[in-house]
Structures are given as structure tokens and as C-alpha cells.
Design a protein around this motif. Structure first.
Motif, PDB file in Angstrom:
ATOM      1  N   MET A   1      -3.783   7.800  27.877  1.00  0.00           N
ATOM      2  CA  MET A   1      -3.188   7.088  28.736  1.00  0.00           C
ATOM      3  C   MET A   1      -2.384   8.262  29.951  1.00  0.00           C
ATOM      4  N   PHE A   2      -2.644   7.795  31.174  1.00  0.00           N
ATOM      5  CA  PHE A   2      -1.820   8.559  32.258  1.00  0.00           C
ATOM      6  C   PHE A   2      -0.610   7.830  32.760  1.00  0.00           C
ATOM      7  N   PRO A   3       0.449   8.482  32.971  1.00  0.00           N
ATOM      8  CA  PRO A   3       1.548   7.947  33.482  1.00  0.00           C
ATOM      9  C   PRO A   3       1.230   7.146  34.790  1.00  0.00           C
ATOM     10  N   ILE A   4       1.723   6.272  35.079  1.00  0.00           N
ATOM     11  CA  ILE A   4       1.778   5.608  36.531  1.00  0.00           C
ATOM     12  C   ILE A   4       2.644   6.292  37.464  1.00  0.00           C
ATOM     13  N   PRO A   5       1.985   7.030  38.531  1.00  0.00           N
ATOM     14  CA  PRO A   5       2.815   7.762  39.488  1.00  0.00           C
ATOM     15  C   PRO A   5       3.609   6.966  40.233  1.00  0.00           C
ATOM     16  N   ARG A   6       4.911   7.413  40.563  1.00  0.00           N
ATOM     17  CA  ARG A   6       5.938   6.626  41.382  1.00  0.00           C
ATOM     18  C   ARG A   6       5.532   6.958  42.727  1.00  0.00           C
ATOM     19  N   VAL A   7       5.810   5.782  43.553  1.00  0.00           N
ATOM     20  CA  VAL A   7       5.251   5.975  45.047  1.00  0.00           C
ATOM     21  C   VAL A   7       6.367   6.803  45.762  1.00  0.00           C
ATOM     22  N   SER A   8       5.996   7.460  46.431  1.00  0.00           N
ATOM     23  CA  SER A   8       7.022   8.364  47.377  1.00  0.00           C
ATOM     24  C   SER A   8       7.317   7.647  48.616  1.00  0.00           C
ATOM     25  N   LYS A   9       8.406   7.074  48.819  1.00  0.00           N
ATOM     26  CA  LYS A   9       8.835   6.694  50.175  1.00  0.00           C
ATOM     27  C   LYS A   9       9.765   7.258  50.993  1.00  0.00           C
ATOM     28  N   ASP A  10       9.741   6.793  52.336  1.00  0.00           N
ATOM     29  CA  ASP A  10      10.719   7.553  53.352  1.00  0.00           C
ATOM     30  C   ASP A  10      12.221   7.335  52.923  1.00  0.00           C
ATOM     31  N   PRO A  11      12.808   8.465  52.909  1.00  0.00           N
ATOM     32  CA  PRO A  11      14.224   8.413  52.221  1.00  0.00           C
ATOM     33  C   PRO A  11      15.178   6.978  52.571  1.00  0.00           C
ATOM     34  N   GLN A  12      15.037   6.716  53.984  1.00  0.00           N
ATOM     35  CA  GLN A  12      15.842   5.634  54.430  1.00  0.00           C
ATOM     36  C   GLN A  12      15.288   4.414  53.701  1.00  0.00           C
ATOM     37  N   VAL A  13      14.082   4.141  53.316  1.00  0.00           N
ATOM     38  CA  VAL A  13      13.632   3.162  52.942  1.00  0.00           C
ATOM     39  C   VAL A  13      13.971   2.932  51.370  1.00  0.00           C
ATOM     40  N   ARG A  14      13.877   4.226  50.692  1.00  0.00           N
ATOM     41  CA  ARG A  14      14.355   4.224  49.314  1.00  0.00           C
ATOM     42  C   ARG A  14      15.670   3.903  49.068  1.00  0.00           C
ATOM     43  N   GLN A  15      16.697   4.441  49.844  1.00  0.00           N
ATOM     44  CA  GLN A  15      18.111   4.303  49.907  1.00  0.00           C
ATOM     45  C   GLN A  15      18.259   2.676  50.274  1.00  0.00           C
ATOM     46  N   ALA A  16      17.700   2.340  51.002  1.00  0.00           N
ATOM     47  CA  ALA A  16      18.054   0.796  51.405  1.00  0.00           C
ATOM     48  C   ALA A  16      17.402  -0.002  50.014  1.00  0.00           C
ATOM     49  N   GLU A  17      16.403   0.280  49.479  1.00  0.00           N
ATOM     50  CA  GLU A  17      15.767  -0.317  48.327  1.00  0.00           C
ATOM     51  C   GLU A  17      16.884  -0.164  47.092  1.00  0.00           C
ATOM     52  N   LEU A  18      17.328   1.111  46.994  1.00  0.00           N
ATOM     53  CA  LEU A  18      18.267   0.985  45.842  1.00  0.00           C
ATOM     54  C   LEU A  18      19.662   0.085  46.187  1.00  0.00           C
ATOM     55  N   MET A  19      19.927  -0.145  47.298  1.00  0.00           N
ATOM     56  CA  MET A  19      21.143  -0.783  47.913  1.00  0.00           C
ATOM     57  C   MET A  19      20.948  -2.037  47.543  1.00  0.00           C
ATOM     58  N   ASP A  20      19.806  -2.634  48.139  1.00  0.00           N
ATOM     59  CA  ASP A  20      19.265  -3.984  48.065  1.00  0.00           C
ATOM     60  C   ASP A  20      19.304  -4.708  46.352  1.00  0.00           C
ATOM     61  N   THR A  21      18.569  -3.629  45.552  1.00  0.00           N
ATOM     62  CA  THR A  21      18.523  -3.841  44.273  1.00  0.00           C
ATOM     63  C   THR A  21      20.120  -4.045  43.444  1.00  0.00           C
ATOM     64  N   ALA A  22      20.734  -3.069  44.041  1.00  0.00           N
ATOM     65  CA  ALA A  22      22.082  -3.032  43.334  1.00  0.00           C
ATOM     66  C   ALA A  22      23.182  -4.232  43.719  1.00  0.00           C
ATOM     67  N   LEU A  23      22.783  -4.693  44.853  1.00  0.00           N
ATOM     68  CA  LEU A  23      23.472  -5.743  45.456  1.00  0.00           C
ATOM     69  C   LEU A  23      22.879  -7.061  44.593  1.00  0.00           C
ATOM     70  N   GLU A  24      21.712  -7.226  44.493  1.00  0.00           N
ATOM     71  CA  GLU A  24      21.262  -8.203  43.629  1.00  0.00           C
ATOM     72  C   GLU A  24      21.701  -8.259  42.378  1.00  0.00           C
ATOM     73  N   LEU A  25      21.771  -7.193  41.603  1.00  0.00           N
ATOM     74  CA  LEU A  25      22.266  -7.074  40.374  1.00  0.00           C
ATOM     75  C   LEU A  25      23.661  -7.370  39.974  1.00  0.00           C
ATOM     76  N   PHE A  26      24.694  -6.911  41.162  1.00  0.00           N
ATOM     77  CA  PHE A  26      25.966  -6.897  41.102  1.00  0.00           C
ATOM     78  C   PHE A  26      25.942  -8.582  41.182  1.00  0.00           C
ATOM     79  N   LEU A  27      25.503  -9.212  41.954  1.00  0.00           N
ATOM     80  CA  LEU A  27      25.600 -10.690  42.132  1.00  0.00           C
ATOM     81  C   LEU A  27      25.082 -11.539  40.997  1.00  0.00           C
ATOM     82  N   SER A  28      24.082 -11.067  40.263  1.00  0.00           N
ATOM     83  CA  SER A  28      23.490 -11.916  39.333  1.00  0.00           C
ATOM     84  C   SER A  28      24.252 -11.486  37.891  1.00  0.00           C
ATOM     85  N   ALA A  29      24.325 -10.106  37.704  1.00  0.00           N
ATOM     86  CA  ALA A  29      24.754  -9.846  36.333  1.00  0.00           C
ATOM     87  C   ALA A  29      26.145  -9.439  36.325  1.00  0.00           C
TER      88      ALA A  29
END
Length: 219
Positions: free
Chosen positions: A1-29
């Protein structure tokens, strides 16, 4: 089995993705129950990626608030770029800021923090929001002083007191446990008092600053 590679994204896109996900979790959990591991797991990145952008969970919370404030300021500036007086710009910005803290996502996060009794963290986030908004208020008031529509002798002190007025208004707007004031007459009176305090603080003409009851976003 080969590990699934993580997708490399533009730094600003990745940073925004982390923030969006954190916001979603803060509100739900909840903020306290959400861990950095929860955030990176949902985004499918290593913890090192998170710490590359944010030194802590608290830092990403502050970044979320800062992003919302900057977006709000941008919308206000775009809405009234021409043929608008300083007092009209102040009026617009103050009302947008109140609504922003009352109904928008920062207000929802604040409710989560209040429920968790995160008083110190709420104060830190509020100070951060004040630091972001202070420059635009300062520029408007300096322009108002030059035009004679405002009279602010001690700018930094006045801005600090303004932050206190807005914080007190938000606090008094939610007298019950994490709920908004339901009595229309009391809401009207509190907004009127806040407007008068701001007028006095900024040396603005009576009746030039009035706060409107914020309305929730349409679904």
C-alpha cells in the motif's frame, strides 16, 4: 500500500483552508474541545503545516477575527467611496462593526467563548479587533478634526474609550444568557445612549451618530 500524497496548495489558499476549518469546528464542537489535531485531520495536513502558519490554536482564532474585520472594512470602504461626509462614513462603519459583532460569525464565536467562560481570551480577541479597526477610525477622525465636524483632542485615549463603549453596548445587548435583548424599546434606548456617548466622545454634532438595530443575515 502506498501512502496517499497530500496535495500541495498555494500558501494563502492553505492558510485560508485551515482558518475556515478551525472556524467550522469552533462553532460546531466548541473552542475548548477543538484541538490542533482535529483541525489538521479535517484538512488532511500534517501538524507541522498548521504550525508553519499559526503558532497556536489561539493564534488561528485571532487570525479568523482579523480576517473578518478586514473584510468588513473593505466592504464599508467600497460602499461609500465618493460624495460621503466624514460623519456619514463614521456612522456607516460604526453600524457595520456593531452588526458584525452582534450577528456575524465573530459574534457566534464570541457566544461560544462566553459559554466556555473564556473571559481572558475574549478580551485578547477584542483588543486585536480594536487594533485592526483603530487606524481607519483614526484617519476618519483626523479628517473630521480638520473639517470641523469632529473635535477629538486626545486621539488614542478617545479610541480606547470608543472600544469600551462598543464593548458595553454589546454586553448590554445580550442581558440574558447568551441571548439578545428582546424588548424593542430597551434596544432602542440602549442604541440611543451609545450614540450620544460616541457623539460626546468624538465632539460630533448631536444627532449625527445613531446606531441601528442590526438585522440577521437572510438564510
Amino acid at each position: 500500500m502506498f501512502p496517499i500524497p497530500r496535495v500541495s496548495k498555494d500558501p494563502q489558499v492553505r492558510q485560508a483552508e485551515l482558518m475556515d476549518t478551525a472556524l467550522e469546528l469552533f462553532l460546531s464542537a466548541g473552542y475548548a474541545k477543538t484541538t490542533v489535531q482535529d483541525i489538521v485531520k479535517k484538512v488532511n495536513v500534517a501538524q507541522g503545516t498548521f504550525y508553519y502558519y499559526f503558532p497556536s490554536k489561539e493564534a488561528i482564532l485571532e487570525a479568523i477575527f482579523t480576517r473578518h474585520v478586514k473584510n468588513m472594512i473593505g466592504k464599508v470602504q467600497a460602499a461609500h467611496q465618493h460624495n460621503t461626509t466624514v460623519l456619514e462614513k463614521l456612522q456607516l462603519l460604526i453600524n457595520h462593526f456593531y452588526r458584525f459583532c452582534y450577528y456575524d460569525e465573530p459574534g457566534l464565536i464570541a457566544k461560544v467563548l462566553y459559554k466556555e467562560k473564556q473571559g481572558e481570551l475574549i478580551n485578547k480577541v477584542w483588543r486585536q479587533m480594536h487594533l485592526v479597526t483603530a487606524p481607519i477610525f483614526r484617519r476618519l477622525l483626523e479628517q473630521g478634526n480638520q473639517e470641523g465636524s469632529t473635535k477629538v483632542a486626545h486621539m488614542e485615549e478617545a479610541l480606547s474609550f470608543f472600544a469600551g463603549i462598543m464593548a458595553s453596548l454589546l454586553e448590554s445587548s445580550s442581558p440574558s444568557e447568551f441571548g439578545h435583548e428582546s424588548n424593542p424599546e430597551m434596544v432602542k434606548n440602549k442604541l440611543h445612549i451609545a450614540g450620544q456617548l460616541i457623539e460626546t466622545l468624538f465632539g460630533a454634532p448631536p444627532g449625527s451618530i445613531y446606531l441601528e438595530e442590526p438585522q440577521p443575515k437572510l438564510a
